[in-house]
Design a protein around this motif. Sequence first.
Motif, PDB file in Angstrom:
ATOM      1  N   SER A  45      21.856  46.063  18.233  1.00  0.00           N
ATOM      2  CA  SER A  45      21.283  45.235  19.404  1.00  0.00           C
ATOM      3  C   SER A  45      20.066  46.239  19.827  1.00  0.00           C
ATOM      4  O   SER A  45      20.059  47.399  19.505  1.00  0.00           O
ATOM      5  CB  SER A  45      22.091  44.983  20.436  1.00  0.00           C
ATOM      6  OG  SER A  45      22.506  46.132  21.233  1.00  0.00           O
ATOM      7  N   ALA A  46      19.135  45.719  20.529  1.00  0.00           N
ATOM      8  CA  ALA A  46      17.954  46.174  21.218  1.00  0.00           C
ATOM      9  C   ALA A  46      18.344  47.600  21.905  1.00  0.00           C
ATOM     10  O   ALA A  46      18.160  48.573  21.633  1.00  0.00           O
ATOM     11  CB  ALA A  46      17.415  45.255  21.800  1.00  0.00           C
ATOM     12  N   GLY A  47      19.327  47.463  22.755  1.00  0.00           N
ATOM     13  CA  GLY A  47      19.988  48.562  23.571  1.00  0.00           C
ATOM     14  C   GLY A  47      20.719  49.596  22.697  1.00  0.00           C
ATOM     15  O   GLY A  47      20.425  50.768  22.855  1.00  0.00           O
TER      16      GLY A  47
ATOM     17  N   LYS B 217      24.343  39.286  23.656  1.00  0.00           N
ATOM     18  CA  LYS B 217      23.645  38.207  24.361  1.00  0.00           C
ATOM     19  C   LYS B 217      22.446  37.527  23.724  1.00  0.00           C
ATOM     20  O   LYS B 217      22.274  36.456  23.665  1.00  0.00           O
ATOM     21  CB  LYS B 217      23.053  39.050  25.661  1.00  0.00           C
ATOM     22  CG  LYS B 217      23.901  39.713  26.451  1.00  0.00           C
ATOM     23  CD  LYS B 217      23.587  40.416  27.737  1.00  0.00           C
ATOM     24  CE  LYS B 217      22.786  41.808  27.367  1.00  0.00           C
ATOM     25  NZ  LYS B 217      23.421  42.745  26.422  1.00  0.00           N
ATOM     26  N   THR B 218      21.731  38.558  22.996  1.00  0.00           N
ATOM     27  CA  THR B 218      20.542  38.153  22.361  1.00  0.00           C
ATOM     28  C   THR B 218      21.053  37.023  21.320  1.00  0.00           C
ATOM     29  O   THR B 218      20.328  36.045  20.821  1.00  0.00           O
ATOM     30  CB  THR B 218      19.913  39.160  21.471  1.00  0.00           C
ATOM     31  OG1 THR B 218      19.224  40.093  22.675  1.00  0.00           O
ATOM     32  CG2 THR B 218      18.651  38.666  20.590  1.00  0.00           C
ATOM     33  N   THR B 219      21.984  37.238  20.564  1.00  0.00           N
ATOM     34  CA  THR B 219      22.729  36.190  19.526  1.00  0.00           C
ATOM     35  C   THR B 219      23.033  34.919  20.172  1.00  0.00           C
ATOM     36  O   THR B 219      22.715  33.858  19.507  1.00  0.00           O
ATOM     37  CB  THR B 219      23.977  37.121  18.850  1.00  0.00           C
ATOM     38  OG1 THR B 219      23.632  38.364  18.580  1.00  0.00           O
ATOM     39  CG2 THR B 219      24.386  36.320  17.740  1.00  0.00           C
TER      40      THR B 219
ATOM     41  N   GLY C 240      11.597  35.921  23.388  1.00  0.00           N
ATOM     42  CA  GLY C 240      12.531  36.577  23.054  1.00  0.00           C
ATOM     43  C   GLY C 240      12.146  38.320  23.169  1.00  0.00           C
ATOM     44  O   GLY C 240      11.181  38.598  23.911  1.00  0.00           O
ATOM     45  N   HIS C 241      12.869  39.065  22.605  1.00  0.00           N
ATOM     46  CA  HIS C 241      12.413  40.547  22.702  1.00  0.00           C
ATOM     47  C   HIS C 241      11.210  40.756  22.357  1.00  0.00           C
ATOM     48  O   HIS C 241      10.473  41.615  23.104  1.00  0.00           O
ATOM     49  CB  HIS C 241      13.536  41.195  21.654  1.00  0.00           C
ATOM     50  CG  HIS C 241      14.745  41.829  22.379  1.00  0.00           C
ATOM     51  ND1 HIS C 241      15.010  42.437  23.491  1.00  0.00           N
ATOM     52  CD2 HIS C 241      16.074  41.305  22.162  1.00  0.00           C
ATOM     53  CE1 HIS C 241      16.337  42.657  23.861  1.00  0.00           C
ATOM     54  NE2 HIS C 241      16.780  41.884  23.010  1.00  0.00           N
ATOM     55  N   ALA C 242      10.817  40.299  21.233  1.00  0.00           N
ATOM     56  CA  ALA C 242       9.158  40.295  20.901  1.00  0.00           C
ATOM     57  C   ALA C 242       8.240  39.584  21.597  1.00  0.00           C
ATOM     58  O   ALA C 242       8.607  38.373  21.949  1.00  0.00           O
ATOM     59  CB  ALA C 242       9.244  40.200  19.377  1.00  0.00           C
TER      60      ALA C 242
ATOM     61  N   LEU D 171      15.307  32.818  28.373  1.00  0.00           N
ATOM     62  CA  LEU D 171      14.397  34.248  28.443  1.00  0.00           C
ATOM     63  C   LEU D 171      15.404  35.439  28.103  1.00  0.00           C
ATOM     64  O   LEU D 171      16.413  35.766  28.747  1.00  0.00           O
ATOM     65  CB  LEU D 171      13.708  34.196  29.690  1.00  0.00           C
ATOM     66  CG  LEU D 171      13.111  33.175  30.238  1.00  0.00           C
ATOM     67  CD1 LEU D 171      13.044  33.161  31.676  1.00  0.00           C
ATOM     68  CD2 LEU D 171      11.836  32.837  29.710  1.00  0.00           C
ATOM     69  N   ASP D 172      15.066  36.088  26.972  1.00  0.00           N
ATOM     70  CA  ASP D 172      15.748  37.301  26.908  1.00  0.00           C
ATOM     71  C   ASP D 172      15.099  38.653  27.386  1.00  0.00           C
ATOM     72  O   ASP D 172      14.107  39.088  27.084  1.00  0.00           O
ATOM     73  CB  ASP D 172      15.819  37.490  25.072  1.00  0.00           C
ATOM     74  CG  ASP D 172      17.070  38.431  24.724  1.00  0.00           C
ATOM     75  OD1 ASP D 172      17.634  38.870  25.626  1.00  0.00           O
ATOM     76  OD2 ASP D 172      17.109  38.458  23.510  1.00  0.00           O
ATOM     77  N   GLU D 173      15.592  39.115  28.336  1.00  0.00           N
ATOM     78  CA  GLU D 173      15.231  40.334  28.994  1.00  0.00           C
ATOM     79  C   GLU D 173      13.706  39.846  29.488  1.00  0.00           C
ATOM     80  O   GLU D 173      12.803  40.909  28.972  1.00  0.00           O
ATOM     81  CB  GLU D 173      15.164  41.453  28.253  1.00  0.00           C
ATOM     82  CG  GLU D 173      16.851  41.730  27.857  1.00  0.00           C
ATOM     83  CD  GLU D 173      17.325  43.024  27.851  1.00  0.00           C
ATOM     84  OE1 GLU D 173      16.680  43.867  28.363  1.00  0.00           O
ATOM     85  OE2 GLU D 173      18.485  43.270  27.375  1.00  0.00           O
ATOM     86  N   PRO D 174      13.505  39.032  30.268  1.00  0.00           N
ATOM     87  CA  PRO D 174      11.935  38.824  30.488  1.00  0.00           C
ATOM     88  C   PRO D 174      11.373  39.932  31.465  1.00  0.00           C
ATOM     89  O   PRO D 174      10.207  40.232  31.473  1.00  0.00           O
ATOM     90  CB  PRO D 174      12.272  37.525  31.489  1.00  0.00           C
ATOM     91  CG  PRO D 174      13.543  37.477  32.123  1.00  0.00           C
ATOM     92  CD  PRO D 174      14.218  38.150  31.009  1.00  0.00           C
TER      93      PRO D 174
HETATM   94 MG   LIG Z   1      19.432  41.862  23.129  1.00  0.00          MG
END
Ligand SMILES: [Mg+2]
Lengths: 232, 232, 250, 208, 208, 66
Positions: D135-137, E43-45, E83-85, E157-160
Amino acid sequence: MQVVEPRTGLAVAVRATIKRDLTLMLRRRGEVINPLVFFALVITLFPLGISPDTALLAEIAPGLLWVAALLATQLSLDVLFRSDFDDGSLEQLLLAPQPLPALVLSKVLVHWLLTGLPLAVMAPLLGIMLALPVESYAVLALSLALGSASLSLIGAIGAALTVGLARGGVLLSLLVLPLYIPILIFGAGAVQAAVLGASAAPHLALLGALLAMALMLAPWAIAAALRISING
Amino acid sequence: MQVVEPRTGLAVAVRATIKRDLTLMLRRRGEVINPLVFFALVITLFPLGISPDTALLAEIAPGLLWVAALLATQLSLDVLFRSDFDDGSLEQLLLAPQPLPALVLSKVLVHWLLTGLPLAVMAPLLGIMLALPVESYAVLALSLALGSASLSLIGAIGAALTVGLARGGVLLSLLVLPLYIPILIFGAGAVQAAVLGASAAPHLALLGALLAMALMLAPWAIAAALRISING
Amino acid sequence: MWAFIHKLGSPKWFYAISARLTPWFWAAAAVLLVVGSVWGLAFAPSDYQQGNSFRIIYVHVPAAILAQSCFAALAVAGGIYLIWKIKLADMAAAVIAPFGAAMTFVALFSGAVWGVPTWGTWWVWDARLTSMLIQLFLYFGVIALRGAFASRDSGAKAASVLALVGVVNIPIIKYSVEWWNTLHQPATFTLTERPAMPADMWLPLLVMVLGFYCFFIALTLTRTRSEILRRESAKRWVRDLADGHAGGRR
Amino acid sequence: MTFRLEGRGLGCERDDRWLFANLDLTVGPGEMLRVEGPNGSGKTTLLKILSGQLTEHDGELRWGGQPMRRSRTTFLANLLYLGHAPGVKAALSPLENLAWYQALNGERGSESARMTALDEIGLCGFEDVPVGQLSAGQQRRVALARMLLSPRPLWVLDEPFTAIDRQGVAALETRLQAHVVRGGSVILTTHHELAPMAALRRVALGVS
Amino acid sequence: MTFRLEGRGLGCERDDRWLFANLDLTVGPGEMLRVEGPNGSGKTTLLKILSGQLTEHDGELRWGGQPMRRSRTTFLANLLYLGHAPGVKAALSPLENLAWYQALNGERGSESARMTALDEIGLCGFEDVPVGQLSAGQQRRVALARMLLSPRPLWVLDEPFTAIDRQGVAALETRLQAHVVRGGSVILTTHHELAPMAALRRVALGVS
Amino acid sequence: MAFESLTALLAMGGHAPYVWSAWGVAAALLIVSVAHARAERRQLIRELQRRNRRERNLSERETDER
Ligand SMILES: [Mg+2]
Ligand code: HEM
Ligand SMILES: Nc1ncnc2c1ncn2[C@@H]1O[C@H](COP(=O)(O)OP(=O)(O)OP(=O)(O)O)[C@@H](O)[C@H]1O
Ligand SMILES: Nc1ncnc2c1ncn2[C@@H]1O[C@H](COP(=O)(O)OP(=O)(O)OP(=O)(O)O)[C@@H](O)[C@H]1O
Ligand SMILES: [Mg+2]
């Protein structure tokens, strides 16, 4: 809050996508001419590697020109979806409430406009360098214009399949070049027929038929391939 | 806290870099053979584009083989620094307390081991398909092995210069192909000499001289080019 | 019909049913291949033109036919996997691709070797040869693409799409290559025209072809079963099965 | 011998806009410097200048009393820089990534040391998974594990807390604190509230 | 018509490890859902599953009472996913980026509306700079500006808050709050402490 | 039988290298496929058994502790 009804607005979306891709490519003006210069360079390498003999060169010229154009198209395909993938806008494209095949078709269209079409226009110039008879120039340009559209469409399937992969570039060639062979054969065949004074019409008709088929099937294959790549 | 004295440990760093790059390339087993398959595919395209006539093919075979090998090397070069750049490890490579030319030389070495050398070994097989006379196979392999090392070194300069650019791939070709020309001429010349029964030694000696020169100069040029690209 | 398809798609059911079938196919393959080989190598009469080099036909033709069938099978499996999401189809595809590539290679190699005594050269750009070579590249592409993905499911789907695209193209490639070759120079070598082979020449060929097919089926079943074990290794029934297997300790 | 990174009269211009000008700063043993400022104020740019990556700037950098040009090798041997990009290879496992970074310093290191570092940073059980599948983290944690492995006095960290969860942030803060107490020095940027620490100084950019 | 995103029995397995299983959740108008968990907890998943990008999962998704397969187009027309990007093109200016995103919805939009959105998000003066030359936080702000332009009820929103400075975070929190009050819904992940808000529910992952 | 003797069979009327290399490659590939399939299957089963044992060990230890 109001629920948004899915709008159609496909024309707007397609036009904007075309405009965006054109802007992106033209913004780095150098990059549009890259495939052209690659084409010219490869054509220059052959006389150096083979022999400067004009009779020999003229004989192999249709094939050389077509193979070089094919390689130039295919090299420039690698980045068709790559940069969109890297910065996350491909993800967003897939989430757009529009039919994906139409959107990818506009991306491919821009690719052809800025690669295939200029290649076709420039090919006669290089034909001169390879001592190709003048009668065949029109057929050369026309066959390249028709054929490169199919090349872009088929190549885009491969580009979509490899977009998530680290070293997609060479794998892309492996996937796509075998599929290019019919187009190469008919395209080079058309030019050869023109050189020999025969009618190139049957070859060109076949190229057109291939293009029609690619236009019908490729957008769906590209869309499916993109969904797979994003899922990985 | 103790200040760290710059250690030498260059051998450790070089060995680890070679090992890392080898692992990276071999981990995706498919990718190592990709340039080989590209080589084979391009060689297949030419007869399809030109003509199946063996006499004609044999005449142009040395040039075709060399140009195709050159293109295969050059395509695989694009990713030499690209993925390191994208994930930030190139930045870290430049910040390592080791002479950069040595580190990049090990990267280029791995590239040659997994691209140039296999190409040289495989070329005779394709020579068969182009009806190249058997006597020239040894010279073909040797000239490709020598020449592709120079190609990797020179190509790496171009790869380093374009690593920061979004669409480096095709631009790279432009920068590098003109520099390849002497190698192409001597390499194809060696094979042609062998086909004609003449001695290929002078050509091979020249290829060796070019390689020696590239080995001396290229690592510094690559290192400088990388520093420039990172600074952008 | 639907129930049947889904039952067929259940790895557990397939594992059980194929356990009974596989040995029979192995046995048939062994018998047919041995009989065909001895017959073809030692008893079939030699060709009046080509002499004994003709005996290469008994590996060349079965391998060539099988190589083409494998690609068709690959595409069918890919289609089933993409449309009905039946994992079993993909397991089969994963197993078929390398074998198909191997058979393509055998056909190419035996053909090339055969070319030396008959045509005096290892390779000519004949239509059939060329399209076989291109098929080998297509196989490589499918295998490489599958391996290039980190996620197995994505690799499987991508390979399926490519197999389908490839199978649409194969007839076009074949047709265009044939057209190309006759276009450039009408009378190149053609594969030896069938000189109304005598029965004791083509009967062993038939036996060999059947033997190769049985071998293909047996191998695919066996390796698909292994693939099931690999992918379903977390399932209860696979665990129990391993315990029950010879050599397992309770 | 002691170390000290000094910048005198640093300035950087981007597109006719001065991000900062005439900036003097110095970091020595046991000191921690936080570069602050809103988005786009030039924090990353300053950190790149301080780590010797960007050379187009005004002013002068000195390391251990000598101009940077001359002391570059010594400087690099003492520097650990972590930028916005994590700098780990997606196709390699965390262990392999760390092994390469150790070797770049000329150290051979040991597998068990690397395992310990990864455990400590919270990647226990992921040591052999290709980093691309983390994952990102977790990916950022692989990069952070370098702090535990090679003892470098000067850490330059650009938003080290990005994508790290709450526990991870706390652990990282303790680690920074410990490094400073041991006599190391830290330059960092972050938008997080840092827990109050001794020896923390601030440089504010772009408070126009 | 009202909307509601429901997930029933959601589960996702990665490399023989269940990230989560048997998860039921639902988000309707005026609701905000925060997905919590340490790094690597999925979470992202989960967000990718909820936004219909990942289709290999257990359980069922429903939108407006209908299975997702059937209501996909309506769902996409109502969704804004970040997303993350960041999903912005480095070579285009913020204005051009936004114009394309509007057109993807079939809207033509107006230049002045886009300018206002960019001003509001804090990019005044950078409207025509290629995004690649902006700082990390500014690039994310371009993506965030999409929230102001197209009225979509459901935000995922993923980690906005990544790379956003302190003021920006506060402004963003107010904006989320306002969206919920207006009857929109939000699903988000973040490692930040959120300011206390009404209507905030939490789902915790990976608290094993 | 089309040949007088075993040596004649092996000589293949002068075409021995061609016939036997073609047949050899074909046979080799078939044999390798079988061997690979068998080895793969055996290794998979051994792995599964090892995993079962390990997990049984673990669960036994857990019940012991309890
Ligand atoms: Mg994530
Ligand atoms: C590399 C070289 C060669 C390749 C790739 C090749 C490929 C093929 C293929 C694809 C088939 C079709 C099988 C089918 O679908 O029925 C075939 C059949 C056949 N080949 Fe070859 N071939 C090669 C060389 C040769 C040579 C040198 C000969 C003999 C002089 C030969 C004799 C035959 C015969 C007799 C058949 C059966 C004809 C039929 O059933 O239609 N081949 N080969
Ligand atoms: N390559 C570049 N070319 C031109 N201008 C640039 C470039 N990189 C950055 N800038 C400009 O410099 C300014 C400062 O960028 P920098 O990345 O240093 O900001 P930052 O303080 O790190 O911001 P953040 O908190 O968002 O990370 C930005 O406004 C940007 O426009
Ligand atoms: N493509 C993939 N293939 C295999 N495993 C993956 C993949 N992507 C993620 N994973 C695994 O799934 C787990 C959850 O990843 P995810 O990105 O959902 O975590 P997250 O909760 O968003 O963490 P973070 O807070 O670090 O962003 C990770 O441990 C990772 O190992
Ligand atoms: Mg920054």
